[in-house]
Design an enzyme around this catalytic site. Structure first.
Site, PDB file in Angstrom:
ATOM      1  N   ASP A   1      33.200  46.397  39.937  1.00 35.95           N
ATOM      2  CA  ASP A   1      34.190  45.623  41.107  1.00 35.95           C
ATOM      3  C   ASP A   1      34.695  44.498  40.414  1.00 35.95           C
ATOM      4  O   ASP A   1      34.025  43.558  39.865  1.00 35.95           O
ATOM      5  CB  ASP A   1      32.950  45.201  42.147  1.00 35.95           C
ATOM      6  CG  ASP A   1      33.911  44.758  43.338  1.00 35.95           C
ATOM      7  OD1 ASP A   1      34.336  45.643  44.166  1.00 35.95           O
ATOM      8  OD2 ASP A   1      34.094  43.625  43.694  1.00 35.95           O
ATOM      9  N   ASN A   2      35.988  44.269  40.613  1.00 37.71           N
ATOM     10  CA  ASN A   2      36.714  43.393  40.445  1.00 37.71           C
ATOM     11  C   ASN A   2      36.474  42.415  39.003  1.00 37.71           C
ATOM     12  O   ASN A   2      36.229  41.492  38.759  1.00 37.71           O
ATOM     13  CB  ASN A   2      36.283  42.127  41.470  1.00 37.71           C
ATOM     14  CG  ASN A   2      37.531  41.994  42.551  1.00 37.71           C
ATOM     15  OD1 ASN A   2      38.616  42.664  42.467  1.00 37.71           O
ATOM     16  ND2 ASN A   2      37.365  41.386  43.613  1.00 37.71           N
TER      17      ASN A   2
ATOM     18  N   GLU B   1      37.363  48.647  38.379  1.00 36.80           N
ATOM     19  CA  GLU B   1      37.971  48.439  39.396  1.00 36.80           C
ATOM     20  C   GLU B   1      38.844  47.512  39.616  1.00 36.80           C
ATOM     21  O   GLU B   1      38.431  46.324  40.293  1.00 36.80           O
ATOM     22  CB  GLU B   1      36.900  48.317  40.700  1.00 36.80           C
ATOM     23  CG  GLU B   1      37.491  48.605  42.126  1.00 36.80           C
ATOM     24  CD  GLU B   1      37.991  47.241  42.783  1.00 36.80           C
ATOM     25  OE1 GLU B   1      38.652  47.345  43.857  1.00 36.80           O
ATOM     26  OE2 GLU B   1      37.396  46.263  42.164  1.00 36.80           O
TER      27      GLU B   1
ATOM     28  N   LYS C   1      30.063  38.501  57.239  1.00 32.25           N
ATOM     29  CA  LYS C   1      31.256  39.120  57.657  1.00 32.25           C
ATOM     30  C   LYS C   1      30.930  40.151  58.844  1.00 32.25           C
ATOM     31  O   LYS C   1      29.955  40.941  58.575  1.00 32.25           O
ATOM     32  CB  LYS C   1      32.302  39.555  56.829  1.00 32.25           C
ATOM     33  CG  LYS C   1      32.955  38.673  55.704  1.00 32.25           C
ATOM     34  CD  LYS C   1      34.014  37.616  56.637  1.00 32.25           C
ATOM     35  CE  LYS C   1      34.312  36.366  55.719  1.00 32.25           C
ATOM     36  NZ  LYS C   1      35.360  37.054  54.735  1.00 32.25           N
TER      37      LYS C   1
END
Lengths: 660, 660
Positions: free
Chosen positions: B379-380, B408, B248
């Site tokens: 994370d997640n 998180e 990205k």
């Protein structure tokens, strides 16, 4: 060690202490099951409740649907009495997840060939599990999804087909499903466990002849009157021989006079114990006649089981090991130091012979069950061990699933709840002492809107032979009507110590919350058949209860705001939503009170923008109201309460026909 | 079948879903255990909590005392890290029951010889169990109780002796005792799990040279600044090689430019995966140096573990079976249809090789644990299976009981709670979006005053690289201070995405609650060392936190009424009761707000009839107040908050010395 399970199932209800005890249900009435289901990621879940009567091999499944905030819900209706079991399964529904995502992509014009191929693979895996036309339909869908000659829209449509979705759900192998870690129990009782109206009387006072000990036959002669008032349970204090040693006299004095009949709760004499009948009441044949006569009047007989003995009870000599022996060779009587209850010997649940004691106590219930009695009011259960009750009531219910046991424990809340958890069908409550609005609201919210609702069935009594509250001593007719309406409409089960309530006996023993010249220690006369100021009101409120399913259950009780602390407002709606009753009571027995309501219109099923009618089943008037705010005024000496049927235009004409 | 047990033990807490998951504790900090104990009749009970570290043989006992309404309570303090176990025993204390009744009878002058004989029998049964002087003392008591030559008063006194009572309690054989049906688990963490202050930065932005990729060495140079602001955890986003396929670009555009560094969460390239270091950040030696440098600054390094892969991650070719394969041979990337995250491949927890996947993921943590890292921001976690987390975190904690894992997950409440139950030490919260008084109060009451408090440790963040809320976009300095004070004083654990907060980056990507030119997709420069308007405030609030134990725990949070919806008031008191902090925040960043408080004086430990001082640690002023009602006025551009130390005359001088 590892697992492919992904769904987590928590907080399945109804459940009592995480399944330690059974929840309670009523045969033919829906049980709402809720469960928290969460899964990683953003998958679509499938979930079912599985339920069955205990001992049956196969399970019946009901799909759970998502309610709110990861809480899922389903209802099932037990069709048989006795213990049922249920649990929850949940899994990732891969086809439904794919279908949801395909729909979103289609909307965004973002479907790629591989998305359709994924669906063809998922559906293709189900073809093997399908038969006949289902199989053909699935094969067609798979073909369409992968047919590059078809327009994209047609291929997508094949994937989004409702019919295919239903087939896929049926055929889902539920791969990697999670099963809730417990199988929960539900004790299913008969309808009278959920809705009943009790009348207590002392049969020895039932004679209409002066100076005569009443009999079961005299009670039969009273049944017309009790039936006319709309009761369906006739409850008698203990009917057994009464001890003479240390017998209490009138007004509970220590020494009885020669003609004092003694307390029926001082059980046992040379004439027998808990399986015998006090000879002055009649014979076993007379009791059988009473059981039948009650049935003929649409009522049931309830007996009082009090597990304690007078000093003269045969158990005392036959089984001294069931009582606590003192070093001087005497048996420990009941005491609440420094008070002594020398006419009562409690059983010792730390006895050296628990098997003998437990089996004998159970056999007392069985004796009367064999005589056709199915309802028991159990005296002071909190002075017998909790494990005993769990065993005893469990054994009895498995043999007689239609039996009902009312726990007579006016003690600390957790003790009362423990007894209900251990198996009592009904429980006496603090209703007797909850008089002010805030007290009543807080108490019934605890009973019906917390986990307590899963195991505790309140039976509200305004009075008992032991309790004549301050308000009934002084409040007169308005207070009796107020307490009657509250008891009869707050809870689906309620009862009264009948003659005393009906005739408004209000004289207390000075300084005590007790009847003067208490019927527990003497024979009374009562003129039940003559006109009296309350019998008609009792009959009216009981007929309203019979005609309105809203009042035959407790879970939907909702309190409404009303801007006057002397006025209380609450409603109940039956589970079908067709019948709604709104009750407003003036808690002040002396003065008129008025206020504006602030009704919860959603709970009433009423459109805020349309007028609706409230028809007072109690007073007869009909009012047209609109919105939350409506004026109410109640004059205690005219009508201490409104019992409104709510007639909303949101309901159909057909619904009203039922209610009227 | 039968039992002589009589006590019922229910609702033992702390307990998560009836013991299904461990509760959480902190080493050296008392754990309050509560249990409902009921027994039939009116006996005096004895009860203990038994506790031990898992794996130890012997139990330690603490007596439970009656609190209120059949709820009993005790505290114990775990002295070691790791899993502990505890349960409750309770029994009828027959000697204490007899002694209580003897006292009542003595008061009423109603003691009989047999009462003393009963006591002699009970105490006599204990003689065998006693030794030495205890035995002699018991024998003397038995003799006195039965000695008919002694005056009655002396015999009674022998029975009521405190010393004998203590001996009897010690020697009680606890006949027919009940043990709670579960042994409950308690996960004991180190103090930093209960109190920590987090600062997040992107090391690649840490260089002070223009156009240069920052390194771990650059981060070391920033530590003085972070330490001066009072942080004790330095948290870095993933430090691993970043994928190039589908990388990205700036502002999350689909195609990266040639110089775009990519998102650190797109993990894995030819240079390695989750156990490798992105070469531009430095070497493993540099990381070790950073770990040591953090320690030297009184801080700890926290790493980000994100279990997902870029298309270039070695796992993709080495273990394609850990990902979901599509029919066209490609691997399923992450998507939230119609959005696609082609730079991210999620693991498939329904893989054919769960053992391989689970073990490998665990080994990633172990790799960094072996490097001395003990804190992980995960994370997640809600996109990985819950059973995996329970297993993985359980295994890691048993090996490294000092490890801390921050979940998180900004998702639905029950998912966040499930992760905490499965083993996460800390959890991100909705604090970020709780702005209004009623929202804040409701949320923190749920977190600290319900069962949630037993397993969920909130870590409040005003911002993250993913979240720049509306209020931070527009509220300016007063809003930044307000959110800082709230995060830092509502919860003992809090953190911030440091440079952005400190420098009040407020520019959002239009229409989104996100930073414009997000650091996730580009390298930033920040001037952390120059004077900035917030660093000093951050340093002050963090020093107040360090000095005041009241702010180092959460359970005692109490909200106080204050008659203005823009003002919120709450206090915390440390468990010893010596340190009380009262915080009042103006939630309106634009206008001065004033109001009268209505303080809960009991929660503040303040005498309603005496003046007390509140000293503003934040603004410096001291006020003398009395009673509940006191005037408060806060000007957002001067001081958006008071952080009062409460100095009550009910506390001793010595107590104040600690606080000042």
């Amino acid at each position: 060690m590892t697992t492919r399970e992904r769904v987590s199932i928590q907080r399945v209800r109804p459940s009592v202490l995480d399944g330690r005890f059974p929840a309670k249900g009523i045969v033919g009435q829906p049980v709402q099951v809720t469960a928290d289901l969460v899964c990683d990621s953003h998958e679509v879940l499938g979930a079912v409740v599985r339920h069955k009567p205990e001992g049956r091999r196969g399970w019946t499944e009901v799909p759970l649907g998502h309610d709110i905030n990861d809480r899922w819900t389903a209802t099932f209706t037990p069709e048989t009495l006795g213990r049922h079991r249920f649990t929850v399964d949940a899994w990732v529904d891969h086809v439904a997840t794919w279908r949801r995502d395909l729909g979103k992509k289609a909307e965004a014009d973002a479907v790629e060939a591989v998305d359709l191929a994924v669906g063809a693979e998922l559906l293709g895996a189900l073809v093997e599990r399908a038969k006949g036309s289902s199989r053909r339909r699935l094969e067609e869908a798979v073909t369409a999804l992968t047919d590059v000659d078809l327009p994209l829209a047609a291929r997508i449509e094949a994937g989004l087909s409702e019919e295919v979705a239903l087939l896929a759900r049926e055929l889902d192998p539920r791969a990697n499903k999670t099963t809730f870690r417990r199988v929960l129990d539900l004790e299913v009782d008969r309808p009278r466990a959920g809705f009943s109206t009790w009348y207590e009387l002392f049969p020895r006072s039932a004679s209409t002849e002066p100076d005569t000990h009443g009999t079961f036959r005299d009670v039969i002669d009273r049944l017309d009157h009790v039936e006319r008032m709309g009761f369906d349970v006739l409850y008698l204090p203990p009917i057994h021989p009464i001890g003479t040693t240390h017998r209490k006299g009138r007004n509970n004095v220590v020494h009885a006079g020669p003609d004092d009949p003694g307390s029926p709760w001082a059980i046992g004499s040379a004439e027998g114990g808990h399986k015998s009948i006090h000879p002055q009441l009649g014979t076993i044949e007379d009791l059988r006649a009473l059981v039948r006569a009650c049935e003929d009047h649409g009522m049931e007989l309830a007996l009082d089981i009090a597990f304690q003995c007078s000093a003269d009870h045969p158990y005392v000599t036959e089984h001294p090991e069931w009582f606590r022996q003192r070093p001087d060779g005497t048996i420990q009587y009941a005491e609440n130091p420094p008070k002594k209850y020398q006419d009562i010997y409690p059983f010792d649940f730390e006895t050296s012979d628990p098997e003998g004691l437990w089996n004998e106590l159970r056999s007392i219930f069985e004796h009367w069950l064999a005589e056709g009695v199915r309802i028991f009011r159990v005296d002071n259960p909190h002075t017998k061990s909790f494990p005993f009750w769990e065993w005893c009531l469990g054994e009895l219910k498995s043999e007689y699933p239609d039996a009902i046991f009312l726990s007579e424990a006016f003690t600390r809340p957790k003790v009362m709840y423990e007894l209900a958890m251990r198996g009592f069908t009904h429980s006496y409550t603090y209703f007797t002492w909850r008089r002010h609005k805030a007290e009543i609201e807080a108490y019934y919210r605890e009973l019906f809107h917390t986990e307590v609702a899963d195991f505790f069935r309140p039976n509200s009594w305004p009075n008992t032979p032991d309790i004549l509250t301050d308000q009934l001593q002084h409040g007169g007719w308005p207070m009796y009507v107020q307490r009657l309406v509250l008891a009869a409409t707050l809870t689906a089960n309620y009862g009264m110590y009948g003659p005393a309530f009906e005739l408004m006996w209000s004289q207390n023993r000075p300084g005590a919350e007790e009847y003067l010249d208490n019927e527990k220690y003497e024979i009374k006369r009562w003129a039940a058949d003559e006109h009296n100021p309350l019998a008609e009101v009792i009959a009216l409120i009981n007929s309203i209860r019979r005609e309105h399913p809203a009042l035959q259950q407790d879970r939907t009780l909702t309190f409404h705001e009303i801007h006057n602390d002397h006025l209380i407002a609450y409603s109940k709606t039956d589970p079908t939503g067709h019948d709604t009753i709104l009750v407003i009571v003036n808690l002040d027995p002396y003065w008129p009170q008025s206020a504006t309501t602030w009704l919860d219109l959603e709970a009433l099923g009423v459109d805020p923008h349309e007028p609706f009618e409230v028809h007072d089943l109690f007073g007869g008037a009909t009012f047209t109201w609109q919105g939350s705010d409506n004026y109410v005024e109640l004059h205690p000496h005219v009508a201490p309460a409104h019992v409104f049927e709510v007639r909303s235009h949101r309901r159909t004409e057909a619904d009203f026909d039922q209610g009227d």
